[in-house]
Each structure stands twice: as structure tokens, then as C-alpha cells.
Design a protein around this motif. Structure first.
Motif, mmCIF file in Angstrom:
data_model
loop_
_atom_site.group_PDB
_atom_site.id
_atom_site.type_symbol
_atom_site.label_atom_id
_atom_site.label_comp_id
_atom_site.label_asym_id
_atom_site.label_seq_id
_atom_site.Cartn_x
_atom_site.Cartn_y
_atom_site.Cartn_z
ATOM 1 N N THR A 12 -30.212 -32.081 -14.965
ATOM 2 C CA THR A 12 -31.082 -32.304 -13.817
ATOM 3 C C THR A 12 -30.375 -33.154 -12.771
ATOM 4 O O THR A 12 -30.938 -33.485 -11.759
ATOM 5 C CB THR A 12 -32.377 -33.027 -14.238
ATOM 6 N N THR A 32 -29.655 -36.186 -13.007
ATOM 7 C CA THR A 32 -30.267 -37.508 -12.930
ATOM 8 C C THR A 32 -30.061 -38.222 -14.260
ATOM 9 O O THR A 32 -30.005 -37.590 -15.311
ATOM 10 C CB THR A 32 -31.768 -37.414 -12.574
ATOM 11 N N SER A 79 -33.020 -43.189 -13.260
ATOM 12 C CA SER A 79 -33.572 -42.483 -12.099
ATOM 13 C C SER A 79 -34.771 -41.632 -12.496
ATOM 14 O O SER A 79 -35.756 -41.550 -11.763
ATOM 15 C CB SER A 79 -32.502 -41.603 -11.456
ATOM 16 N N TYR A 80 -34.676 -41.004 -13.646
ATOM 17 C CA TYR A 80 -35.765 -40.173 -14.147
ATOM 18 C C TYR A 80 -37.027 -41.013 -14.325
ATOM 19 O O TYR A 80 -38.102 -40.642 -13.844
ATOM 20 C CB TYR A 80 -35.343 -39.533 -15.470
ATOM 21 N N TYR A 81 -36.899 -42.152 -15.012
ATOM 22 C CA TYR A 81 -38.061 -43.015 -15.224
ATOM 23 C C TYR A 81 -38.577 -43.589 -13.910
ATOM 24 O O TYR A 81 -39.777 -43.726 -13.713
ATOM 25 C CB TYR A 81 -37.735 -44.134 -16.213
ATOM 26 N N SER A 82 -37.684 -43.929 -13.004
ATOM 27 C CA SER A 82 -38.105 -44.444 -11.703
ATOM 28 C C SER A 82 -38.952 -43.402 -10.975
ATOM 29 O O SER A 82 -40.014 -43.706 -10.423
ATOM 30 C CB SER A 82 -36.879 -44.815 -10.864
ATOM 31 N N ASP A 83 -38.492 -42.158 -10.998
ATOM 32 C CA ASP A 83 -39.228 -41.069 -10.367
ATOM 33 C C ASP A 83 -40.582 -40.850 -11.053
ATOM 34 O O ASP A 83 -41.604 -40.663 -10.395
ATOM 35 C CB ASP A 83 -38.388 -39.785 -10.418
ATOM 36 N N ILE A 84 -40.594 -40.905 -12.369
ATOM 37 C CA ILE A 84 -41.836 -40.724 -13.131
ATOM 38 C C ILE A 84 -42.833 -41.825 -12.777
ATOM 39 O O ILE A 84 -44.012 -41.556 -12.541
ATOM 40 C CB ILE A 84 -41.557 -40.726 -14.658
ATOM 41 N N GLU A 124 -43.011 -43.596 -10.074
ATOM 42 C CA GLU A 124 -43.478 -43.366 -8.701
ATOM 43 C C GLU A 124 -44.562 -42.277 -8.676
ATOM 44 O O GLU A 124 -45.613 -42.446 -8.061
ATOM 45 C CB GLU A 124 -42.301 -42.961 -7.816
ATOM 46 N N LYS A 125 -44.320 -41.168 -9.358
ATOM 47 C CA LYS A 125 -45.302 -40.080 -9.399
ATOM 48 C C LYS A 125 -46.583 -40.505 -10.115
ATOM 49 O O LYS A 125 -47.683 -40.194 -9.668
ATOM 50 C CB LYS A 125 -44.705 -38.854 -10.083
#
Length: 189
Positions: free
Chosen positions: A126, A128, A132-137, A139-140
Motif C-alpha cells: 500500500t 505505507t 502512517s496506516y494507523y495515523s490515517d485510521i 483520522e478516519k
């Protein structure tokens, strides 16, 4: 790249703000033992804060995570589909039981998150890392929980208004009843 302490703070802050709860170290150790892997520390932290609260968005939770990869492999073999997720991988999320995101537990504390499509039998990075993955999660999920809270507040407001109207109607009905009683008593005298 996001600094590890930043993502750990984000996870903790989110968990406190939305009253989330996670799984214990004993259960994380059980996952490691039964899956024969060593989980990255960030995965452990994420699960310890949020592991029981993520019943949305396809997160694979304890105890379902134990043996999940092996079950998928059996299903894929029965369907004649190549299964390319490594034995030392831990699945993070799924979409419709066909698409998966996973990390390889090889000692890297910030592994790449890999996407796998069971129908296509193809893995692809991906691009990432886990931070970064957890940061994005987070945020969502924050946006999702904010919408839920707004809806909940609106719903509470609607309930309050409805109760207020009911109380007024009851009060009004009691006044009319009292008025009729008073009028009836007055005419008798």
C-alpha cells in the motif's frame, strides 16, 4: 514519515476522547503464541487501546484474529485460489472477506502494510508503513466518531424535545381535567 511517539499519542488521545477500550497484554501474548509471531510494538499499543472498540470498518479483532489467516488459506485452497499471505503475517482489516490489509511480523517495528485481494490472488504494497496506516485510521475514525457524536447529540435533543412536548401535553391534559373538575364542583354547589 510520522514519528512513532506522535502516532502513539494520537492512539491514546483518541481512545480517551471516545471512551474506547482495548485488549490485555495477556491476550496479545496469546495471539503471539498461537500465531507463532512477534507483534510490532505499535500493533500491541493500538490493540491495547482500541482492540475491542473497533467493531466497524472491517477490523479483525481478538479472538477472531487467532487462526484467521489459516482459515482463509483453507478457503482459498478449496476455491482453487492462490493464497499469498505469509505465515508470519497478521491481518489488520478486511473488506467483504475478499480484500485484506496485513503486516509481516519479522521484527521490523514499523513494517509496510500490504493489501491482498483474494479474488485476484495478488498482494501489493500500500506504500505505507504501520505508523502512517494507523495515523490515517485514527483520522478516519475521528471523523466517524464525531459524526456519531453529533447524531447522538441531535438524537438526545430530539428525545428531550419529544419528552418536553409529552410533559406539556400531560400537564395541559391535567389542567383541563382540573378545570373540568373545578367547574363540575362549582356547578354542584
Amino acid at each position: 514519515m510520522i514519528h512513532t511517539e506522535t502516532i502513539l499519542r494520537k492512539i491514546a488521545k483518541f481512545a480517551v476522547k471516545y471512551s474506547c477500550y482495548g485488549i490485555s497484554n495477556e491476550k496479545l501474548n496469546e495471539i503471539e503464541c498461537k500465531e507463532n509471531i512477534l507483534l510490532p510494538e505499535k500493533y500491541r499499543v493500538f490493540q491495547s487501546y482500541l482492540g475491542k472498540s473497533l467493531e466497524i470498518d472491517g477490523f479483525i479483532q481478538y479472538p477472531d484474529i487467532i487462526g484467521y489467516r489459516d482459515e482463509l488459506q483453507k478457503e482459498a485452497e478449496q476455491d482453487g485460489v492462490d493464497f499469498d499471505i505469509p505465515k508470519n503475517a497478521i491481518l489488520l482489516r478486511t473488506f467483504d472477506g475478499i480484500e485484506f490489509w496485513y503486516i509481516v511480523c519479522d521484527g521490523n517495528q514499523n513494517p509496510d502494510v500490504t493489501y491482498y485481494n483474494l479474488d485476484e490472488g495478488v498482494s501489493s504494497s500500500t506504500k505505507t508503513d504501520l505508523d502512517s496506516y494507523y495515523s490515517d485510521i485514527i483520522e478516519k475514525l475521528s471523523k466517524y466518531y464525531e459524526r456519531l457524536m453529533i447524531y447522538s447529540k441531535l438524537r438526545k435533543y430530539e428525545i428531550t424535545l419529544t419528552l418536553s412536548m409529552v410533559i406539556r401535553k400531560i400537564y395541559h391534559a391535567q389542567l383541563i381535567s382540573l378545570e373540568k373538575t373545578f367547574t363540575y364542583t362549582k356547578t354542584l354547589n
